[in-house]
Motif scaffolding. Structure first.
Motif, short mmCIF file in Angstrom:
data_model
loop_
_atom_site.label_atom_id
_atom_site.label_comp_id
_atom_site.label_asym_id
_atom_site.label_seq_id
_atom_site.Cartn_x
_atom_site.Cartn_y
_atom_site.Cartn_z
N ALA A 198 34.35 3.54 -53.76
CA ALA A 198 34.06 2.75 -52.56
C ALA A 198 34.80 3.32 -51.35
CB ALA A 198 34.45 1.30 -52.78
N ALA A 199 36.06 3.70 -51.55
CA ALA A 199 36.83 4.29 -50.45
C ALA A 199 36.19 5.58 -49.96
CB ALA A 199 38.27 4.54 -50.91
N ASN A 200 35.77 6.42 -50.88
CA ASN A 200 35.15 7.69 -50.49
C ASN A 200 33.81 7.46 -49.80
OD1 ASN A 200 36.99 9.86 -51.27
ND2 ASN A 200 36.69 9.13 -53.37
N ALA A 201 33.05 6.47 -50.27
CA ALA A 201 31.77 6.17 -49.63
C ALA A 201 31.99 5.71 -48.19
CB ALA A 201 31.04 5.10 -50.42
N LEU A 202 33.01 4.91 -47.98
CA LEU A 202 33.31 4.46 -46.62
C LEU A 202 33.76 5.62 -45.74
CD1 LEU A 202 35.14 1.12 -47.49
CD2 LEU A 202 33.08 1.31 -46.10
N MET A 203 34.62 6.49 -46.27
CA MET A 203 35.10 7.62 -45.48
C MET A 203 33.96 8.59 -45.17
SD MET A 203 39.00 8.28 -46.86
CE MET A 203 38.66 8.19 -48.63
N ASP A 204 32.96 8.68 -46.06
CA ASP A 204 31.79 9.51 -45.79
C ASP A 204 31.01 8.98 -44.58
OD1 ASP A 204 32.37 11.16 -47.92
OD2 ASP A 204 30.93 10.21 -49.29
N GLN A 205 31.21 7.69 -44.26
CA GLN A 205 30.52 7.08 -43.12
C GLN A 205 31.37 7.07 -41.85
OE1 GLN A 205 28.50 3.24 -44.21
NE2 GLN A 205 29.29 3.68 -46.26
N GLY A 206 32.45 7.83 -41.85
CA GLY A 206 33.26 7.94 -40.65
C GLY A 206 34.46 7.03 -40.59
N VAL A 207 34.71 6.26 -41.64
CA VAL A 207 35.88 5.39 -41.68
C VAL A 207 37.14 6.24 -41.80
CG1 VAL A 207 37.11 3.77 -43.17
CG2 VAL A 207 34.70 3.37 -42.62
N ASP A 208 38.15 5.92 -40.99
CA ASP A 208 39.42 6.65 -41.12
C ASP A 208 40.61 5.73 -41.42
OD1 ASP A 208 39.65 5.51 -38.61
OD2 ASP A 208 40.24 7.36 -37.59
N VAL A 209 40.35 4.43 -41.64
CA VAL A 209 41.38 3.50 -42.13
C VAL A 209 40.74 2.65 -43.23
CG1 VAL A 209 43.08 1.72 -41.59
CG2 VAL A 209 42.41 3.37 -39.82
N ILE A 210 41.31 2.72 -44.44
CA ILE A 210 40.79 1.98 -45.59
C ILE A 210 41.66 0.75 -45.85
CG2 ILE A 210 40.43 2.04 -48.09
CD1 ILE A 210 38.33 3.61 -46.64
N ILE A 211 41.01 -0.42 -45.87
CA ILE A 211 41.68 -1.68 -46.19
C ILE A 211 41.01 -2.22 -47.45
CG2 ILE A 211 42.23 -4.00 -45.35
CD1 ILE A 211 41.30 -2.13 -42.55
N GLN A 212 41.75 -2.86 -48.31
CA GLN A 212 41.16 -3.28 -49.59
C GLN A 212 41.52 -4.71 -49.95
OE1 GLN A 212 43.93 -0.23 -51.52
NE2 GLN A 212 43.72 -1.73 -53.19
N HIS A 213 40.60 -5.34 -50.68
CA HIS A 213 40.88 -6.65 -51.29
C HIS A 213 40.70 -6.51 -52.79
CE1 HIS A 213 41.36 -10.95 -49.77
NE2 HIS A 213 41.58 -11.01 -51.06
N THR A 214 41.12 -5.38 -53.30
CA THR A 214 41.17 -5.08 -54.73
C THR A 214 42.59 -4.63 -55.04
OG1 THR A 214 40.37 -2.85 -54.22
CG2 THR A 214 38.73 -4.49 -54.93
N ASP A 215 42.90 -4.46 -56.32
CA ASP A 215 44.32 -4.49 -56.69
C ASP A 215 44.96 -3.17 -57.11
OD1 ASP A 215 44.29 -7.18 -56.15
OD2 ASP A 215 43.84 -7.75 -58.20
#
Length: 355
Positions: A198-215
């Motif tokens: 999920a993190a990599n999919a988001l970064m592929d879309q131009g995201v440069d800050v990853i926030i999570q609600h997983t553990d």
């Protein structure tokens, strides 16, 4: 002189009362993930260990980890009740109905459920006000992003997660009006491989800050590998993030567990809905990156301080939802009851909620 039999009976009663007086209070915990997740369940278990350290031989604790939300949860909670636990903490939203059902069957046991809303004579609820930490996260993320695009790895579409997504967006929007928050739903609390994907999919879309609600720390590790930012969830994850670690929002359950068990011991416990936040040290923002400028750090600290002092509430109106409908009037802060039922995104969010 008393008959010998009376002396023996008196001595036996005295010994029995002494043993009873020394019996520890038994406290059980139910975790949705492994204690080694380095996130949510890990922090609850640190709270359990702090409970043992505080009370010593006055308490005896046990825990069950990796409990599925559903029939497995009810069986596990019932087994803990049948095993003679005096207090049982169930620590995930999906444990709410199983906890309520078992609590009705064991009225002499005190049950506490994390993040839910159902209460009874022997059932209370508790949660940490994570949205306060998320608003601070949004502030920091909005300041450091270079793409104006943040990413949120969401577990399940429950009010706790939805209000935290909103809090991140509101905090970021306040310092960066061009911000966009993308959301990926993974339908799990703990699955390192899925979280990393999920993190990599988001970064592929131009995201440069990853926030999570997983553990797990997997999203933070993924962000570090690609030279982006990440935020620690539930525990201090800075050791996993390297240069990527922006900050961690930590849940410190120890004060609540100690106070609650003490109140049960004292016979003073009453069912309530406890919300602990930054001002209680139940929510802590730690490990703020040294890569922030002095000005950025000052802004983040200022937001934290205003929340801590009660001068600022992240959900204060005017607030509109995605359709433009006014949900919170100007100058009014949302109540706990309203926050507990939040099922809408704030105005400006482009993501859509799962149905």
């Amino acid at each position: 002189m008393k008959p010998k039999s009376s002396l023996v009976l008196a001595a036996t009663l005295s010994m029995s009362m002494s043993v009873l007086a020394e019996d520890p209070m038994k406290v059980g915990f139910v975790y949705v993930g492994p204690v080694g997740d380095h996130g949510w369940s890990y922090q609850h278990d640190l709270g359990r260990l702090a409970l043992e350290e505080h009370f010593g031989d006055k308490v005896s604790t046990t825990y069950v980890e990796n409990v599925s939300e559903g029939a497995d949860a009810e069986r596990t909670i019932r087994r803990l009740a049948q095993a003679g636990n005096d207090v049982i903490f169930t620590t995930s939203f999906g444990f709410m109905n199983p906890t309520a059902r078992v609590a009705e069957q064991f009225p002499d046991i005190t049950f506490l459920h994390a993040t839910g809303y159902k209460r009874g004579e022997n059932l209370g609820t508790y949660l940490s006000v994570t949205y306060e930490g998320r608003y601070v996260t949004g502030t920091a993320a909005g300041l450091v992003t270079e793409t104006d695009t943040l990413g949120y790895i969401a577990s399940f579409p429950i009010p706790e997660v939805i209000r935290d997504i909103n809090a991140v967006y509101l905090g970021a929007k306040e310092v960066n009006p061009d911000i966009e928050l993308k959301v990926v739903w993974v339908n799990t609390w703990f699955d390192p491989a899925k979280e990393a994907d999920a993190a990599n999919a988001l970064m592929d879309q131009g995201v440069d800050v990853i926030i999570q609600h997983t553990d797990s720390p997997a999203p933070l590790i993924a962000a570090d590998k690609r030279g982006n930012w990440g935020v620690g969830q539930a525990s201090d994850m800075r050791k996993f993030g390297g240069d990527a670690h922006l900050l961690s929002v930590v849940n410190d359950w120890a004060p609540y567990y100690i106070d609650t068990v003490q109140s049960v011991m004292d016979g003073a416990w009453e069912p309530a809905d406890y919300w602990g936040g930054i001002s209680d040290d139940v929510i802590q923002v730690v490990g703020i990156s040294e890569r922030l400028t002095d000005e950025q750090r000052a802004k983040v600290n200022s937001v934290m301080e205003s929340i801590d002092k009660g001068e600022f509430h992240p959900f204060t109106g005017p607030l509109k939802d995605q359709s433009g409908e006014l949900r919170v009037p100007e100058g009014v802060s949302m109540t706990k009851e309203e926050l507990a039922g939040m099922n809408w995104y704030v105005e400006g969010m482009t993501a859509t909620l799962p149905q």
